[in-house]
Scaffold this motif. Structure first.
Motif, PDB file in Angstrom:
ATOM      1  N   ASP A 159     -14.533  -7.384  -2.442  1.00 12.97           N
ATOM      2  CA  ASP A 159     -14.612  -6.100  -1.734  1.00 12.97           C
ATOM      3  C   ASP A 159     -13.381  -5.785  -0.888  1.00 12.97           C
ATOM      4  N   MET A 160     -12.475  -6.746  -0.696  1.00 14.70           N
ATOM      5  CA  MET A 160     -11.382  -6.542   0.255  1.00 14.70           C
ATOM      6  C   MET A 160     -10.427  -5.423  -0.168  1.00 14.70           C
ATOM      7  N   MET A 161     -10.310  -5.155  -1.460  1.00 15.14           N
ATOM      8  CA  MET A 161      -9.468  -4.063  -1.917  1.00 15.14           C
ATOM      9  C   MET A 161      -9.960  -2.717  -1.377  1.00 15.14           C
ATOM     10  N   PHE A 162     -11.263  -2.612  -1.114  1.00 14.52           N
ATOM     11  CA  PHE A 162     -11.854  -1.336  -0.704  1.00 14.52           C
ATOM     12  C   PHE A 162     -11.935  -1.179   0.814  1.00 14.52           C
ATOM     13  N   GLY A 163     -11.300  -2.095   1.557  1.00 18.55           N
ATOM     14  CA  GLY A 163     -11.172  -1.905   2.988  1.00 18.55           C
ATOM     15  C   GLY A 163     -12.010  -2.839   3.840  1.00 18.55           C
ATOM     16  N   ARG A 164     -11.668  -2.849   5.092  1.00 19.29           N
ATOM     17  CA  ARG A 164     -12.280  -3.781   6.031  1.00 19.29           C
ATOM     18  C   ARG A 164     -13.773  -3.530   6.225  1.00 19.29           C
ATOM     19  N   SER A 165     -14.169  -2.267   6.365  1.00 19.57           N
ATOM     20  CA  SER A 165     -15.563  -1.985   6.697  1.00 19.57           C
ATOM     21  C   SER A 165     -16.503  -2.479   5.607  1.00 19.57           C
ATOM     22  N   LEU A 166     -16.154  -2.255   4.343  1.00 20.50           N
ATOM     23  CA  LEU A 166     -17.004  -2.715   3.248  1.00 20.50           C
ATOM     24  C   LEU A 166     -16.974  -4.230   3.145  1.00 20.50           C
ATOM     25  N   ALA A 167     -15.793  -4.823   3.254  1.00 20.07           N
ATOM     26  CA  ALA A 167     -15.684  -6.279   3.127  1.00 20.07           C
ATOM     27  C   ALA A 167     -16.440  -6.990   4.237  1.00 20.07           C
ATOM     28  N   LEU A 225       0.854  -1.194   0.000  1.00 22.35           N
ATOM     29  CA  LEU A 225       0.000   0.000   0.000  1.00 22.35           C
ATOM     30  C   LEU A 225       0.886   1.239   0.000  1.00 22.35           C
ATOM     31  N   ILE A 226       0.551   2.204  -0.853  1.00 19.16           N
ATOM     32  CA  ILE A 226       1.214   3.513  -0.843  1.00 19.16           C
ATOM     33  C   ILE A 226       0.129   4.567  -0.713  1.00 19.16           C
ATOM     34  N   GLY A 227       0.349   5.504   0.182  1.00 18.42           N
ATOM     35  CA  GLY A 227      -0.606   6.604   0.348  1.00 18.42           C
ATOM     36  C   GLY A 227      -1.695   6.293   1.352  1.00 18.42           C
ATOM     37  N   ASP A 228      -2.665   5.470   0.975  1.00 21.94           N
ATOM     38  CA  ASP A 228      -3.764   5.096   1.860  1.00 21.94           C
ATOM     39  C   ASP A 228      -3.446   3.760   2.527  1.00 21.94           C
ATOM     40  N   VAL A 229      -3.087   3.817   3.806  1.00 29.19           N
ATOM     41  CA  VAL A 229      -2.737   2.590   4.542  1.00 29.19           C
ATOM     42  C   VAL A 229      -3.731   2.348   5.681  1.00 29.19           C
ATOM     43  N   THR A 230      -4.934   2.870   5.516  1.00 31.81           N
ATOM     44  CA  THR A 230      -5.947   2.787   6.578  1.00 31.81           C
ATOM     45  C   THR A 230      -6.169   1.355   7.052  1.00 31.81           C
ATOM     46  N   ASP A 231      -6.213   0.414   6.105  1.00 31.82           N
ATOM     47  CA  ASP A 231      -6.541  -0.963   6.457  1.00 31.82           C
ATOM     48  C   ASP A 231      -5.314  -1.873   6.522  1.00 31.82           C
TER      49      ASP A 231
END
Length: 405
Positions: free
Chosen positions: A391-399, A365-371
């Motif tokens: 959905d996992m590419m778009f983060g934990r909450s969505l997945a 991850l570069i830039g957005d490392v939220t998850d």
């Protein structure tokens, strides 16, 4: 009566070991920590933040002096351990009497590599590794010295960023064709390069340092292809070497690092090693998180509990030159794996997930490392990802929301 346990090295691994021992074996050992740096243990990862004036040297101390006292630790910093007498179970300290031990833990860390090139001994050639180096680099930046940093890994990038923020013009040289090649794939490294260059740092890749010019002081750097760069100072940040001399001279088995087994014990009974100086199953990690994992295992072992260390999944989760970077596991992807990539160069974001056998095995991850920590958990626990793959590419909450639906 408490057993005398001596820890050689007063860095992040030592501090974590004391913390873990306080949880599982409080009072069992009379602990003494011997460190050669003349200050309390600090977070080495944040040295570049001190250099960049984003925090202070005092703010990066791991624990106050009272924390060590409350745990009954005898803390001796600014002291150099000179010899381990294994037979007599004594540690000799420069200028002092020997210190007896029942158990000895080596957390001696690493030293920066200095390239063996002509001119490397000139005045103005420095390294970037500890708090003493920061003071030297701050003086350079205050004088607006032209600095060449050699090394495009984490240390080199951090030194370059800190010096630039402190006011020095900086050129960074890297021997390889991309930055942080051990942690990043080619697209991620290219994005990182562009983001770092936006901060005013000149980056030269495939740059092999051939010679440092100068009579008594640094005046320039010559590359193998003949290019000559003006410079008032050179910073070597091109790797580290485990500090093994103390162990080797005592007859403790070493290779690249101090050899340890799954209990973190060396080939010598009751002598242990953790952190950057330790070599486990052929690997010297050189990172903070494996050292913390080793400290947890060793503390349990020293408390008489069942515990063993099977190695660490290497992960990097840091701000590199002000850019958030995360890398973990097999991010390159081997045979039979597949990669999911999201790249938004204009917004400085890159994500790559590597999946094999229905499980996440690597991520960059570069830039957005939220998850980042969620991805690391998936890699470490080897959880099946079939239900969240879309959905996992778009983060934990969505997945997680989609999985629960």
């Amino acid at each position: 009566m408490s057993e005398p346990l001596v820890i050689v090295g007063n860095g992040m691994a030592a501090a974590r070991l004391v913390d873990e021992l306080a949880k599982v074996a409080l009072g069992r050992y009379a602990i003494a920590v011997i460190g050669d740096e003349p200050r309390l243990a600090y977070n080495r990862v944040l040295l570049s933040s001190v250099l960049a004036a984003e925090t202070t040297s005092q703010d990066i101390e791991l624990r106050p002096a009272s924390w060590w006292r409350d745990r009954g630790v005898t803390l001796k910093y600014g002291c150099v351990a000179t010899e381990i007498d294994v037979g007599r179970r004594e540690l000799k300290i420069a200028g002092e009497e020997s210190m007896p031990f029942s158990k000895l833990v080596l957390t001696t860390g690493s030293s920066p590599l200095r390239l063996n090139v002509p001119g490397a001994d000139l005045a103005g050639v420095h390294t970037f590794r500890d708090s003493r180096d920061v003071d030297l680099l701050l003086a350079l930046a205050a004088q607006k010295k032209r600095v060449v940093v050699v090394g495009g890994g984490l240390l080199g990038l951090e030194a370059a960023y800190g010096l630039t923020k402190a006011g020095a013009p900086v050129t960074l040289l890297h021997l390889m064709d991309r930055l942080m090649e051990r942690q990043l794939d080619a697209p991620a490294a290219e994005l990182l390069k562009s983001l770092v260059e936006r901060k005013g740092i000149e980056i030269l890749l495939n740059a092999n340092t051939a010679r440092i010019h100068g009579v008594t002081r640094v005046e320039g750097v010559e590359l193998a292809d003949g290019r000559l760069l003006d410079a008032d100072a050179v910073i070597f940040a091109a790797g580290i070497r485990p500090n093994i001399a103390l162990a080797k001279e005592a007859g403790i088995a070493v290779n690249r690092g101090i050899l340890v087994d799954d209990h973190l014990q060396t080939g010598t009974t009751d002598v242990f090693a953790i952190g950057e100086c330790a070599e486990h199953r052929g690997i010297c990690y050189g990172l903070v998180e494996p050292a913390y994992e080793q400290a947890r295992v060793l503390a349990k072992h020293l408390a008489g509990r069942q515990a063993s260390y099977a190695g660490s999944i290497v992960a990097t989760n840091l701000k590199v030159s002000g850019v958030s970077v995360f890398s973990a596991g097999d991010f390159r992807g081997g045979a039979g794996s597949e990669s999911i990539v999201l790249s938004d160069i204009n917004h400085g974001t890159y994500k790559k997930l590597v999946i094999a056998d229905g499980r996440l095995t690597g991520a960059v991850l570069i830039g957005d490392v939220t998850d980042a920590l969620w991805y690391l958990e998936l890699i470490r626990t080897r959880q099946p990802t079939a239900r969240i793959r879309a959905d996992m590419m778009f983060g934990r909450s969505l997945a997680m929301r989609q999985e629960a639906a």
